[in-house]
Design a protein around this motif. Structure first.
Motif, PDB file in Angstrom:
ATOM      1  N   ASP A  65      -2.908   8.331 -11.795  1.00 46.83           N
ATOM      2  CA  ASP A  65      -1.672   7.870 -11.155  1.00 46.83           C
ATOM      3  C   ASP A  65      -1.293   6.474 -11.642  1.00 46.83           C
ATOM      4  N   PHE A  66      -2.281   5.564 -11.679  1.00 44.57           N
ATOM      5  CA  PHE A  66      -1.994   4.196 -12.121  1.00 44.57           C
ATOM      6  C   PHE A  66      -1.610   4.153 -13.599  1.00 44.57           C
ATOM      7  N   TYR A  67      -2.172   5.041 -14.380  1.00 45.07           N
ATOM      8  CA  TYR A  67      -1.814   5.066 -15.807  1.00 45.07           C
ATOM      9  C   TYR A  67      -0.333   5.416 -15.983  1.00 45.07           C
ATOM     10  N   GLN A  68       0.174   6.296 -15.117  1.00 48.80           N
ATOM     11  CA  GLN A  68       1.601   6.629 -15.179  1.00 48.80           C
ATOM     12  C   GLN A  68       2.475   5.426 -14.827  1.00 48.80           C
ATOM     13  N   ARG A  69       1.971   4.566 -13.955  1.00 47.49           N
ATOM     14  CA  ARG A  69       2.741   3.373 -13.560  1.00 47.49           C
ATOM     15  C   ARG A  69       2.531   2.200 -14.523  1.00 47.49           C
ATOM     16  N   ALA A  70       1.573   2.308 -15.427  1.00 42.51           N
ATOM     17  CA  ALA A  70       1.098   1.152 -16.201  1.00 42.51           C
ATOM     18  C   ALA A  70       1.986   0.808 -17.393  1.00 42.51           C
ATOM     19  N   ARG A  71       3.229   1.279 -17.382  1.00 41.99           N
ATOM     20  CA  ARG A  71       4.167   0.802 -18.399  1.00 41.99           C
ATOM     21  C   ARG A  71       4.476  -0.680 -18.180  1.00 41.99           C
ATOM     22  N   ARG A  72       4.163  -1.145 -16.996  1.00 44.23           N
ATOM     23  CA  ARG A  72       4.292  -2.563 -16.631  1.00 44.23           C
ATOM     24  C   ARG A  72       2.964  -3.012 -16.043  1.00 44.23           C
ATOM     25  N   PRO A  73       2.722  -4.321 -15.957  1.00 42.26           N
ATOM     26  CA  PRO A  73       1.484  -4.789 -15.321  1.00 42.26           C
ATOM     27  C   PRO A  73       1.420  -4.347 -13.856  1.00 42.26           C
ATOM     28  N   LEU A  74       0.269  -3.935 -13.406  1.00 43.07           N
ATOM     29  CA  LEU A  74       0.088  -3.476 -12.024  1.00 43.07           C
ATOM     30  C   LEU A  74      -0.265  -4.653 -11.128  1.00 43.07           C
ATOM     31  N   ASP A  75       0.399  -4.703  -9.969  1.00 38.74           N
ATOM     32  CA  ASP A  75       0.140  -5.762  -9.000  1.00 38.74           C
ATOM     33  C   ASP A  75      -1.116  -5.424  -8.203  1.00 38.74           C
ATOM     34  N   ILE A  76      -1.922  -6.442  -7.881  1.00 36.67           N
ATOM     35  CA  ILE A  76      -3.175  -6.215  -7.159  1.00 36.67           C
ATOM     36  C   ILE A  76      -2.913  -5.613  -5.781  1.00 36.67           C
ATOM     37  N   GLU A  77      -1.790  -6.007  -5.142  1.00 36.64           N
ATOM     38  CA  GLU A  77      -1.440  -5.443  -3.839  1.00 36.64           C
ATOM     39  C   GLU A  77      -1.143  -3.951  -3.963  1.00 36.64           C
ATOM     40  N   GLU A  78      -0.500  -3.566  -5.069  1.00 39.82           N
ATOM     41  CA  GLU A  78      -0.209  -2.150  -5.311  1.00 39.82           C
ATOM     42  C   GLU A  78      -1.494  -1.339  -5.391  1.00 39.82           C
ATOM     43  N   ILE A  79      -2.508  -1.904  -6.051  1.00 42.79           N
ATOM     44  CA  ILE A  79      -3.802  -1.228  -6.168  1.00 42.79           C
ATOM     45  C   ILE A  79      -4.446  -1.064  -4.794  1.00 42.79           C
ATOM     46  N   GLN A  80      -4.460  -2.136  -4.026  1.00 42.98           N
ATOM     47  CA  GLN A  80      -5.145  -2.101  -2.736  1.00 42.98           C
ATOM     48  C   GLN A  80      -4.442  -1.190  -1.732  1.00 42.98           C
ATOM     49  N   LEU A  81      -3.097  -1.185  -1.734  1.00 40.06           N
ATOM     50  CA  LEU A  81      -2.375  -0.300  -0.830  1.00 40.06           C
ATOM     51  C   LEU A  81      -2.616   1.169  -1.189  1.00 40.06           C
ATOM     52  N   ALA A  82      -2.682   1.460  -2.485  1.00 32.36           N
ATOM     53  CA  ALA A  82      -2.975   2.831  -2.914  1.00 32.36           C
ATOM     54  C   ALA A  82      -4.371   3.253  -2.448  1.00 32.36           C
ATOM     55  N   LEU A  83      -5.318   2.320  -2.487  1.00 27.36           N
ATOM     56  CA  LEU A  83      -6.673   2.620  -2.013  1.00 27.36           C
ATOM     57  C   LEU A  83      -6.678   2.917  -0.520  1.00 27.36           C
ATOM     58  N   VAL A  84      -5.877   2.190   0.238  1.00 28.96           N
ATOM     59  CA  VAL A  84      -5.788   2.438   1.673  1.00 28.96           C
ATOM     60  C   VAL A  84      -5.220   3.827   1.933  1.00 28.96           C
ATOM     61  N   GLU A  85      -4.162   4.181   1.192  1.00 39.65           N
ATOM     62  CA  GLU A  85      -3.551   5.490   1.395  1.00 39.65           C
ATOM     63  C   GLU A  85      -4.513   6.616   1.038  1.00 39.65           C
ATOM     64  N   VAL A  86      -5.258   6.443  -0.037  1.00 33.26           N
ATOM     65  CA  VAL A  86      -6.243   7.456  -0.431  1.00 33.26           C
ATOM     66  C   VAL A  86      -7.301   7.617   0.655  1.00 33.26           C
ATOM     67  N   ALA A  87      -7.728   6.496   1.229  1.00 27.75           N
ATOM     68  CA  ALA A  87      -8.768   6.542   2.261  1.00 27.75           C
ATOM     69  C   ALA A  87      -8.314   7.327   3.491  1.00 27.75           C
ATOM     70  N   HIS A  88      -6.987   7.362   3.728  1.00 27.10           N
ATOM     71  CA  HIS A  88      -6.473   8.051   4.907  1.00 27.10           C
ATOM     72  C   HIS A  88      -5.957   9.454   4.596  1.00 27.10           C
ATOM     73  N   LYS A  89      -6.092   9.883   3.349  1.00 24.31           N
ATOM     74  CA  LYS A  89      -5.683  11.243   2.983  1.00 24.31           C
ATOM     75  C   LYS A  89      -6.818  11.933   2.244  1.00 24.31           C
ATOM     76  N   PRO A  90      -8.004  11.979   2.793  1.00 24.53           N
ATOM     77  CA  PRO A  90      -9.122  12.605   2.092  1.00 24.53           C
ATOM     78  C   PRO A  90      -8.843  14.072   1.816  1.00 24.53           C
TER      79      PRO A  90
END
Length: 332
Positions: A65-90
């Motif tokens: 998923d992040f590779y698809q977004r990586a046409r631009r630099p990824l923000d650290i907040e974007e990474i952490q929020l995605a981790l939170v969402e993954v944790a709540h959608k096992p």
């Protein structure tokens, strides 16, 4: 044997791979910490391994998923929020998560598409939209205050209310601050800083300051609410665990026509004197069945901050249970 998966991105796109990994592989370290996995990389090949096969699969999906977004630099907040969402959608596939996103309530703020990151956060937003009084109770980092401010900004932008009123009890958090100079607003300013931070983030610094100047946003210490009736306002009482039962009843009866109120607090962080009962705890008991009032009780797994915050809360809870509710040094 530890579960592992290989993820290969071909043809190799070095700038995109650099954006995916982040400076000094910081993005990969965030994924490792958040999902408790190990990620090794050789060129465009990433190997993900860990003790939990589901977490390994989630990490592999996140990399894609992040590779698809990586046409631009990824923000650290974007990474952490995605981790939170993954944790709540096992166990949910990316397609199912995307479909669920379409049904989430969205708030109109400066941050486009702002929505809850967990099921309880989305329920909280719906309750704010559908009820005149909403209580958000839970530990730090669960979005109680931030989403309440977002709901207020949303209501103001949609012209559903005429002003926002920010209320907080001026109770010192275990420290003696001494005499605070200045006028009323300056005296309570330190206590309202979390609300200001959310307003500036959701409205922009200039727009929020203009709203203060036009008195569309008002700061009101809880002690000064007595005798008022607030019509067509969105009222937020923050840190409500530090109200007394009398103060809570007084606040809730200030609600006028066309107004909505959101009460937030964490009953594990009460700074009242030992002999004083928290008005938030009493209100939860007294008003639970009153029609038109909604309660959302957040849990540790709703924490939407740095991934370590949820672990810190869990560690303290586990330690308290082990020590039998400890936390204070034994009396000598």
């Amino acid at each position: 044997m530890r579960p592992s998966l290989d993820v290969r991105f071909t043809p190799a796109d070095n700038p995109r791979l650099a954006n995916l990994c982040g400076v000094l592989d910081e993005n990969l370290r965030q994924i490792e910490t958040g999902l408790n996995v190990s990620i090794s990389r050789r060129g465009e090949l990433f190997q993900v391994s860990g003790e939990n096969a589901e977490r390994v699969e989630q990490a592999a999906l996140l990399l894609k998923d992040f590779y698809q977004r990586a046409r631009r630099p990824l923000d650290i907040e974007e990474i952490q929020l995605a981790l939170v969402e993954v944790a709540h959608k096992p166990g949910k596939a990316a397609e199912a998560a995307s479909e669920a996103l379409d049904n989430m309530p969205v708030l109109m703020t400066r941050r486009p598409g702002l929505h809850g990151r967990t099921e309880r956060q989305n329920a909280y937003i719906r309750q704010m939209q559908e009820h005149d009084i909403t209580f958000g109770i839970g530990p730090a980092g669960t979005g109680k205050t931030y989403l309440a401010v977002a709901g207020a900004v949303d209501a103001l932008e949609r012209d559903m209310v005429k002003r926002i009123v920010l209320v907080r009890p001026a109770v010192e958090a275990g420290e003696r601050l001494g005499f605070l100079p200045g006028d009323l607003v300056q005296k309570v300013d330190p206590y309202l800083r979390p609300l200001y931070d959310a307003l500036w983030d959701l409205m922009g610094f200039d727009k929020a300051n203009r709203a203060f100047e036009r008195q569309q946003i008002e700061v009101a210490p809880l002690a000064f609410m007595r005798g008022r009736t607030l019509n067509h306002a969105f009222i937020i009482l923050d840190e409500a665990q530090n109200t007394t039962p009398e103060q809570m009843k007084m606040f809730l009866t200030r609600i006028g026509f066309g107004s909505r109120a959101v009460v937030t607090g964490d009953i594990t962080q009460i700074d009242l004197q030992r002999h004083q009962k928290s008005g938030l705890i009493e209100a939860r008991e007294v008003l639970r069945e009153v029609r038109g009032i909604a309660f959302t009780e957040f849990r540790n797994d709703d924490v939407v901050r740095h991934p370590l915050v949820a672990r810190i809360i869990d560690a303290y809870d586990a330690w308290k249970q082990k020590e039998g509710g400890g936390g204070r040094e034994p009396e000598r």
